[in-house]
Design an enzyme around this catalytic site. Structure first.
Site, short mmCIF file in Angstrom:
data_model
loop_
_atom_site.label_atom_id
_atom_site.label_comp_id
_atom_site.label_asym_id
_atom_site.label_seq_id
_atom_site.Cartn_x
_atom_site.Cartn_y
_atom_site.Cartn_z
N ASP A 278 12.76 3.88 -22.55
CA ASP A 278 11.77 3.34 -23.48
C ASP A 278 12.48 2.68 -24.67
O ASP A 278 12.97 3.36 -25.58
CB ASP A 278 10.87 4.50 -23.94
CG ASP A 278 9.77 4.08 -24.88
OD1 ASP A 278 9.85 2.99 -25.47
OD2 ASP A 278 8.82 4.87 -25.04
N HIS A 376 28.40 -18.55 -29.66
CA HIS A 376 27.01 -18.57 -29.30
C HIS A 376 26.62 -19.94 -28.75
O HIS A 376 25.94 -20.04 -27.74
CB HIS A 376 26.20 -18.37 -30.59
CG HIS A 376 25.28 -17.22 -30.52
ND1 HIS A 376 25.71 -15.96 -30.79
CD2 HIS A 376 23.97 -17.14 -30.22
CE1 HIS A 376 24.69 -15.15 -30.66
NE2 HIS A 376 23.63 -15.83 -30.32
C1 MEV Z 1 22.94 -11.57 -33.16
O1 MEV Z 1 22.11 -11.22 -32.08
C2 MEV Z 1 23.54 -10.33 -33.79
C3 MEV Z 1 24.35 -10.57 -35.05
O2 MEV Z 1 23.57 -11.29 -35.99
C4 MEV Z 1 24.74 -9.22 -35.59
C5 MEV Z 1 25.42 -9.26 -36.95
O3 MEV Z 1 25.18 -10.18 -37.73
O4 MEV Z 1 26.17 -8.31 -37.21
C6 MEV Z 1 25.56 -11.41 -34.77
#
Ligand code: MEV
Length: 423
Positions: A278, A376
């Protein structure tokens, strides 16, 4: 105005096909869309139709595997279900760095859940608390009569906690039933027990009981995990310094702590979902625990050791089960548990904590070292290229060009594709 009403009586009684047909008619769905709804993947129609109500189809997400995890001396493949690019790769990278110093060390997690019983309309709460204390054994006895198998296996109700709350509706006494639920997530077991002991509690206290329900703030089911991340593999002294600064930022600021913890939950929720647990319970518990001191804080801690390596720790409530709920019904959750090879719910929580820590270190490292956006974007650009209709053999090429041009957009991907095809 849309020419239908969503007030359809008996929709839940229809067969899967009938529900799909109705929607198709109302929404004028294309053949392709109907086929999408018909594709149930590895579910049989009966299986999926009994999981929730008003089912019309099945929704798929990628299942990835995080590598390099050594936890308490044992190697694992970690199944992760998540839609966000970079997360699986990032966890695997951080786990590789932790391996240099022996991997992750997770403490034992006992599966003790809290069930809350809300006793109201009390004249003398001090006297009621005394009565409850005196009758502790009887309360536990009634609770334990509900689940003989759990008792036989070594679990069951162990203790009670008694709390008093000042509320707008007067004073309430809250009884916590503490139950060792062994390998289950435990909500069902503890809810049944709380319901069973309530008539007796009303009788001895003269109060009125309203709620009898599990608490998702599982403070007796805390997972703690530690690892040392090699300075050089992280990228040097500057990167460690950057991570320590990021940590202090999160400690001082709830705006940052929220995102910091979101990064941790990227890993933990992906594993929670993969194993059929969950996710909402885990998420709610984690954030409540983060604010237990009265201030919202990061769930991890960092410092450097005498060699300049980064020492990371995580502490988080993790009510994860390997039996009950979806874990054994969902074919892929079952397989995910097999991939993990865990023998107990506690072991699964130890793994989830390690993954949360790894995920956090990977995010902070990327943020401190190069900015998260680059990694990313490389992955994101592949998705954009695919959405633009770029054929598989050209996706890599187009994605690279998108990043180079700094325009990760579908229209630009189409432009690049056209140029490549024209040549
Ligand atoms: C993105 O999914 C998660 C982050 O923003 C976490 C962080 O900023 O520590 C990269």
């Amino acid at each position: 105005m849309r020419d239908f009403t969503s007030n359809i009586s008996g929709f839940y009684k229809l067969s899967l096909k009938e529900r799909r047909d109705q929607l198709t008619k109302f929404l004028d769905l294309e053949q392709e869309e109907v086929e999408l709804l018909q594709n149930l993947g590895y579910f049989s129609p009966t299986q999926i139709d009994t999981l929730i109500e008003n089912v019309i189809g099945s929704y798929q997400l990628p299942l990835g595997i995080a590598l390099n995890f050594k936890i308490n001396g044992k190697d694992y493949f970690l199944p992760m279900v998540i839609e966000e690019p970079s997360v699986v790769a990032a966890a695997s990278n951080a786990a590789k760095i932790a391996r240099k110093n022996g991997g992750f060390h997770s403490e034992e997690v006992r599966s003790i859940m809290i069930s809350q019983i809300q006793i109201t309309q009390l004249k003398d709460t001090t006297a009621v608390k005394e009565i409850l204390k005196r009758n502790r054994e009887e309360i536990l006895k009634i609770a334990n009569e509900q689940d003989p198998l759990l008792i036989k296996l070594g679990g069951g109700a162990l203790d009670v906690e008694i709390r008093e709350l000042e509320t707008n509706k007067g004073k309430m006494v809250i009884l916590h039933l503490l139950v060792d639920v062994l390998d289950a997530m435990g909500a069902n077991v503890v809810n049944t027990m709380a319901e069973a002991v309530s008539p007796y509690i009303e009788e001895i206290t003269g109060g009125k009981i309203y709620l009898r329900i599990v608490s998702n703030l599982a403070t007796h089911r805390i997972a703690r995990c530690k690892a040392i991340f090699d300075k050089e593999m992280l990228g040097g002294e500057e990167v460690v310094e950057g991570i320590l600064n990021a940590y202090e930022f999160a400690l001082a600021d709830p705006y940052r702590a929220t995102t910091h913890n979101k990064g941790i939950m990227n890993g933990i929720i992906a594993l929670t979902l993969a194993t059929g647990n969950d996710t909402r319970a885990i998420e709610a518990g984690a954030h409540a625990y983060a604010s237990l001191s009265g201030k919202y804080k990061p769930l991890t801690k960092f410092e450097s050791d005498s060699n300049g390596n980064l020492v990371g720790e995580i502490e988080i409530p993790l009510a994860l089960g390997i039996v009950g709920g979806m874990t054994k019904i969902h074919p892929m959750a079952r397989l995910a548990l097999k991939i993990l090879g865990v023998k107990s719910a506690g072991e699964l929580s130890q793994i989830a904590a390690a993954l949360g820590l790894a995920q956090n270190v990977a995010a902070l490292r990327a943020l401190a070292a190069e900015g998260i956006q680059r990694g990313h974007m490389i992955l994101h650009s592949r998705n954009i290229a695919k959405s633009a209709g770029v054929p598989d053999e050209l996706v890599e090429k187009v994605a690279k060009q998108l990043v180079q041009d700094g325009k990760i957009r579908v229209d630009h991907a189409k432009k690049i594709l056209n140029k490549l095809v024209e040549r």
